[in-house]
Design an enzyme around this catalytic site. Structure first.
Site, PDB file in Angstrom:
ATOM      1  CD  GLU A 124      -2.870  -1.383   0.245  1.00 31.43           C
ATOM      2  OE1 GLU A 124      -2.880  -0.578  -0.698  1.00 31.43           O
ATOM      3  OE2 GLU A 124      -3.645  -2.351   0.322  1.00 31.43           O
ATOM      4  CG  HIS A 148      -4.315   0.070   5.712  1.00 32.98           C
ATOM      5  ND1 HIS A 148      -5.690   0.187   5.644  1.00 32.98           N
ATOM      6  CD2 HIS A 148      -4.020  -1.148   5.195  1.00 32.98           C
ATOM      7  CE1 HIS A 148      -6.192  -0.911   5.099  1.00 32.98           C
ATOM      8  NE2 HIS A 148      -5.199  -1.744   4.827  1.00 32.98           N
ATOM      9  CG  HIS A 199      -6.981  -5.172   7.838  1.00 33.96           C
ATOM     10  ND1 HIS A 199      -6.404  -6.298   7.296  1.00 33.96           N
ATOM     11  CD2 HIS A 199      -6.730  -4.170   6.945  1.00 33.96           C
ATOM     12  CE1 HIS A 199      -5.809  -6.005   6.143  1.00 33.96           C
ATOM     13  NE2 HIS A 199      -5.994  -4.725   5.913  1.00 33.96           N
ATOM     14  CD  GLU A 256     -13.480   9.648  22.644  1.00 36.00           C
ATOM     15  OE1 GLU A 256     -12.518  10.345  22.955  1.00 36.00           O
ATOM     16  OE2 GLU A 256     -13.482   8.419  22.700  1.00 36.00           O
ATOM     17  CG  HIS A 310      -9.121  -3.415   2.761  1.00 39.34           C
ATOM     18  ND1 HIS A 310      -8.431  -3.568   1.582  1.00 39.34           N
ATOM     19  CD2 HIS A 310      -8.174  -3.478   3.736  1.00 39.34           C
ATOM     20  CE1 HIS A 310      -7.144  -3.740   1.832  1.00 39.34           C
ATOM     21  NE2 HIS A 310      -6.961  -3.681   3.140  1.00 39.34           N
TER      22      HIS A 310
HETATM   23  P1  13P Z   1       1.168  -5.413   3.119  1.00 39.11           P
HETATM   24  O1  13P Z   1       1.596  -6.667   3.836  1.00 39.11           O
HETATM   25  O2  13P Z   1       1.732  -5.342   1.718  1.00 39.11           O
HETATM   26  O3  13P Z   1       1.467  -4.177   3.934  1.00 39.11           O
HETATM   27  O4  13P Z   1      -0.409  -5.492   2.909  1.00 39.11           O
HETATM   28  C1  13P Z   1      -1.272  -5.600   4.003  1.00 39.11           C
HETATM   29  C2  13P Z   1      -2.573  -4.923   3.776  1.00 39.11           C
HETATM   30  O5  13P Z   1      -3.265  -4.601   4.719  1.00 39.11           O
HETATM   31  C3  13P Z   1      -3.012  -4.629   2.394  1.00 39.11           C
HETATM   32  O6  13P Z   1      -4.087  -3.742   2.367  1.00 39.11           O
HETATM   33 ZN    ZN Z   2      -5.235  -3.768   4.241  1.00 40.79          ZN
END
Ligand code: 13P
Ligand code: ZN
Length: 275
Positions: free
Chosen positions: A117, A141, A143, A171, A212
């Site tokens: 990413e 980023h 999940h 908040e 995602h």
């Molecule tokens: P990477 O292992 O390449 O960082 O990918 C993980 C991910 O969350 C892709 O969206």
């Molecule tokens: Zn991801």
């Protein structure tokens, strides 16, 4: 003296560990990048590889990131392993004078490349750097499960997500008065999702990726981690309330309540998201 004794490295590694502890980084899920200050680059320079890696084209370009240095998690590397072996799971990247290629100057000692990413991180850094007059340094980023679950329930609009999150914890309007952007489902890892996300990050400091995860930005590790944490906790409350109530809410924080919070805390809410 080890490179991990340098405060910025230490703080970066701690954030990776904190994200793992929250359960946001199954397997290699998620990635973290940090745009280094010149003095931090100087502190790390004695640890640079004798011969840097090859220049690699990113497929995206940014004028305002020419010559910058970034810390990045490695692609396919596990956040869980970062504190155990930072030198194998992280890298320090130099950006070329045209703002379109990177090369590895430290880390990934067993081989590898920065997160898949990186194009999204790079363009988000570019627009957030411009939007915050250089203050923004962190793109994160993750999940987080509750927020991802919300992307199966709500219309995929910034207005719907922002309202649901603002109403889920008092908040929230203070922490993200500008709201959150929403990117529809897209193939991860390339220039297309990078461009779509960075378009939103001109206006928002967080963007949901449908089915995602979430991208969050901020000036430092605490603020950025705190933004991710606040949004995910609000998503958890939203789902808990809806599921406990059989899909029905008896009451919520009303729009005039949101306006009152904004007034008291001196923040400006995105008015078009209020009724
Ligand atoms: P990477 O292992 O390449 O960082 O990918 C993980 C991910 O969350 C892709 O969206
Ligand atoms: Zn991801």
């Amino acid at each position: 003296m080890k490179i991990t004794d340098i405060p910025v490295m230490n703080d970066y590694i701690r954030m990776c560990a904190d994200g793992w502890d929250q359960g946001w980084h199954e397997r290699n899920g998620g990635n973290l990048t940090y745009r280094m200050r010149p003095e931090e680059v100087d502190q790390c320079r004695p640890f640079f590889k004798e011969t840097p890696g090859d220049w690699v084209d990113m497929g995206v370009q940014a004028d305002n990131l020419k010559g910058e240095y970034f810390l990045s998690t490695g692609s396919g590397k596990y956040f869980r392993n970062v504190p155990l072996a930072p030198q194998d799971n992280l890298c320090l990247l130099e950006i070329d004078g045209e703002g379109k290629r990177w090369r590895i100057v430290w880390g990934l000692e067993q081989g590898g490349r920065p997160t898949s990413e990186f194009p999204s991180h790079f363009l988000n850094h570019s627009v957030r750097k411009a939007a915050t007059k250089g203050e923004n340094r962190v793109i994160y980023h993750a999940h987080p499960a509750n927020l991802i679950a919300m992307t199966y329930l709500l219309p995929l609009t910034a207005r719907d997500f922002t309202r649901a999150l603002w109403q889920s914890a008092t908040e929230c309007p203070v922490v993200f008065p500008g709201g959150v952007g929403v990117v529809p489902w897209m193939v991860p890892g390339g220039a297309d999702i990078a461009l779509a996300t960075s378009k939103l990050m001109k206006e928002y400091d967080a963007a949901v990726w449908a089915h995602h995860g979430l991208f969050a930005s901020g000036p430092d590790f605490d603020t950025t981690f705190g933004l991710m944490h606040t949004i995910e906790k609000a998503a958890q409350i939203y789902l808990l309330a809806l599921s406990a109530g059989g899909g029905k809410l008896r009451q919520t924080i009303e729009d005039n309540d949101l306006r009152a919070i904004a007034k008291e805390f001196g923040v400006t809410l995105r008015e078009e998201f209020l009724d």
